[in-house]
Design an enzyme around this catalytic site. Sequence first.
Site, PDB file in Angstrom:
ATOM      1  CE  LYS A 115      17.875 -73.399 -81.715  1.00 23.08           C
ATOM      2  NZ  LYS A 115      17.495 -73.187 -80.362  1.00 23.08           N
ATOM      3  NE  ARG A 137      23.980 -71.612 -56.295  1.00 23.35           N
ATOM      4  CZ  ARG A 137      23.352 -71.968 -55.241  1.00 23.35           C
ATOM      5  NH1 ARG A 137      22.489 -70.915 -54.447  1.00 23.35           N
ATOM      6  NH2 ARG A 137      23.429 -73.166 -54.758  1.00 23.35           N
ATOM      7  CB  SER A 166      24.639 -80.366 -76.818  1.00 28.26           C
ATOM      8  OG  SER A 166      24.276 -80.052 -77.977  1.00 28.26           O
TER       9      SER A 166
END
Length: 235
Positions: free
Chosen positions: A16, A104, A175
């Site tokens: 990151k 969506r 996770s």
Amino acid sequence: LIKEIKAAVTIPVMAKARIGHFVEAQILESIGVDYVDESEVLTPADEDHHINKHNFQIPFVCGLSIPRGAPPPAYRRGYAGHDTGPRVRKPSTGNVVEAVRHIRSVMGEIRLLRNMDDDEVFAYAKKISAAYDLVMQTKQLGRLPVVNFAAGGVATPADAALMMQLGCDGVFVGSGVFKSGDPAKRARAIVQAVTHYSDPDLLGRGEFGLGEAMVGIIVRMRRLRGTPIVLNEVI
């Protein structure tokens, strides 16, 4: 730490960097990471400018984490030279509803775009402050012109297959694997689910013997208006 990880594994390593912190990205590229995540979960270094990805040889990903997720932020951020592209994500909660809502919304906006004529596309691009050629390319392709990953809340093989069937190109899982009862088996099952996402028989077999799914989620019950359906929500 990143060098130690790269020395210990043979899979690609992603690290990151803060939004706008191009020096962090330069350092990550110099030590040999495979991808840079210009991450929205870290405190931004620059609130107005994202990293210019054209100055780098390695691919980037960025987050598309917005209310009612829609293409405009993807145009403004995701196409600033991203080779890998935006990912639809929310912080990992074990609740896939946020990722579903985002993809969506994105796909719905693209369907509207495909029905626009050229004049409407021009007006739409101007309205959202996006480059016309990128918006037109999205209309012609019927999808974002970068790969689009789902992330956040994907905790089961079925979750991963769901995101693939909704139109994602791949799935990020962290996770959901490492906080589960048997990380190795769950990771293997999720990889199989992404590969064979349209095969319900294989998906069904992959759901067994994985141990407990990601735990530690606090939820509340909410009844959908006008229906007897009850949903779990993260508090």
